[in-house]
Design a protein around this motif. Sequence first.
Motif, PDB file in Angstrom:
ATOM      1  N   ALA A 184       0.622  -1.600   0.335  1.00 53.50           N
ATOM      2  CA  ALA A 184      -0.251  -0.351   0.228  1.00 53.50           C
ATOM      3  C   ALA A 184       1.004   0.928  -0.170  1.00 53.50           C
ATOM      4  CB  ALA A 184      -0.962   0.263   0.909  1.00 53.50           C
ATOM      5  N   ALA A 185       2.093   1.280   0.046  1.00 49.55           N
ATOM      6  CA  ALA A 185       2.808   2.313   0.979  1.00 49.55           C
ATOM      7  C   ALA A 185       3.443   2.649  -0.365  1.00 49.55           C
ATOM      8  CB  ALA A 185       3.965   2.829   2.152  1.00 49.55           C
ATOM      9  N   ALA A 186       4.018   1.755  -0.994  1.00 51.33           N
ATOM     10  CA  ALA A 186       4.063   1.910  -2.729  1.00 51.33           C
ATOM     11  C   ALA A 186       3.583   1.997  -3.356  1.00 51.33           C
ATOM     12  CB  ALA A 186       5.262   0.156  -2.719  1.00 51.33           C
ATOM     13  N   TYR A 204       2.659   6.009  -7.644  1.00 47.13           N
ATOM     14  CA  TYR A 204       1.964   7.273  -7.543  1.00 47.13           C
ATOM     15  C   TYR A 204       2.331   8.090  -7.684  1.00 47.13           C
ATOM     16  CZ  TYR A 204      -2.713   8.986  -8.825  1.00 47.13           C
ATOM     17  OH  TYR A 204      -3.741  10.147  -8.850  1.00 47.13           O
ATOM     18  N   HIS A 205       2.494   8.866  -6.368  1.00 45.31           N
ATOM     19  CA  HIS A 205       2.448  10.457  -5.966  1.00 45.31           C
ATOM     20  C   HIS A 205       4.050  10.357  -6.729  1.00 45.31           C
ATOM     21  CE1 HIS A 205      -0.250  10.661  -2.407  1.00 45.31           C
ATOM     22  NE2 HIS A 205      -0.753  10.354  -3.459  1.00 45.31           N
ATOM     23  N   HIS A 206       5.516  10.254  -6.363  1.00 45.43           N
ATOM     24  CA  HIS A 206       6.503  10.932  -6.982  1.00 45.43           C
ATOM     25  C   HIS A 206       6.947   9.874  -7.525  1.00 45.43           C
ATOM     26  CE1 HIS A 206       6.234  12.737  -3.210  1.00 45.43           C
ATOM     27  NE2 HIS A 206       6.362  11.860  -2.346  1.00 45.43           N
ATOM     28  N   ILE A 255       8.195  -5.243  -5.381  1.00 43.74           N
ATOM     29  CA  ILE A 255       7.565  -4.554  -4.389  1.00 43.74           C
ATOM     30  C   ILE A 255       6.667  -4.118  -5.938  1.00 43.74           C
ATOM     31  CG2 ILE A 255       7.150  -2.683  -3.663  1.00 43.74           C
ATOM     32  CD1 ILE A 255       9.536  -2.673  -1.988  1.00 43.74           C
ATOM     33  N   LEU A 256       7.733  -3.622  -7.151  1.00 50.40           N
ATOM     34  CA  LEU A 256       6.522  -3.414  -8.777  1.00 50.40           C
ATOM     35  C   LEU A 256       5.045  -4.270  -8.493  1.00 50.40           C
ATOM     36  CD1 LEU A 256       5.393  -1.118 -10.287  1.00 50.40           C
ATOM     37  CD2 LEU A 256       7.250  -1.970 -11.857  1.00 50.40           C
ATOM     38  N   ASP A 257       5.882  -5.631  -9.002  1.00 55.37           N
ATOM     39  CA  ASP A 257       5.220  -6.813  -8.598  1.00 55.37           C
ATOM     40  C   ASP A 257       3.869  -6.812  -8.150  1.00 55.37           C
ATOM     41  OD1 ASP A 257       4.870  -9.087 -10.849  1.00 55.37           O
ATOM     42  OD2 ASP A 257       5.504  -9.978  -9.182  1.00 55.37           O
ATOM     43  N   ALA A 258       3.755  -6.930  -6.713  1.00 51.42           N
ATOM     44  CA  ALA A 258       2.756  -6.907  -5.959  1.00 51.42           C
ATOM     45  C   ALA A 258       2.126  -6.084  -5.633  1.00 51.42           C
ATOM     46  CB  ALA A 258       3.681  -6.889  -4.572  1.00 51.42           C
TER      47      ALA A 258
END
Length: 185
Positions: free
Chosen positions: A9-11, A16-18, A49-52
Amino acid sequence: MATREQIVAAADRLFYHHGFEHTSFADIAGEVGLSRGNFYYHFKSKDAILDAVIDARLAKTRLMLERWESEAPTPAGRILRYVEIVLDNRTDIQDYGCPVGTLTTELAKLEHSMLGQAERLFTLFRDWLREQFALIAPAEQADQLAMHVLAFSQGVAVMANAFRDEEFIQREVDRMRDWLRTYER
């Protein structure tokens, strides 16, 4: 929420934001409050992480599409729910653009190996929109119409992000509503 879900969720939020490229392991670990060692226990690489994140977005999108199907009695009404997503998310879109469009654009610029994974988000929307249009338009036009609606949403998102003009967003959604009325039965 489990630690792995918190990390995803944080990633997702930070990507999205950065942007994916400008978000580090340390940024994500800091957002969740984990040491690097604990972080690496859950994810060994940024690509993992991107995959998740992509998998989580796909799951969330599938649930949203199912909800729209249960809430809207007609295909045109369901398509309208997709169109209205730019209104529902206008603040974020004005600040950061479309989450799907910005991610796929960034990964394409990076020639990143996960681009195909990210494109699955657009494909999910395309397939779903095609199914809806196949119920109200000639079948041979369904995919073209689906792509038209996808292009509409991406264009509005880009212009909303560039100009931060809420009236523009409303005007364009109203135009799309009028167009969709021509497909109501």
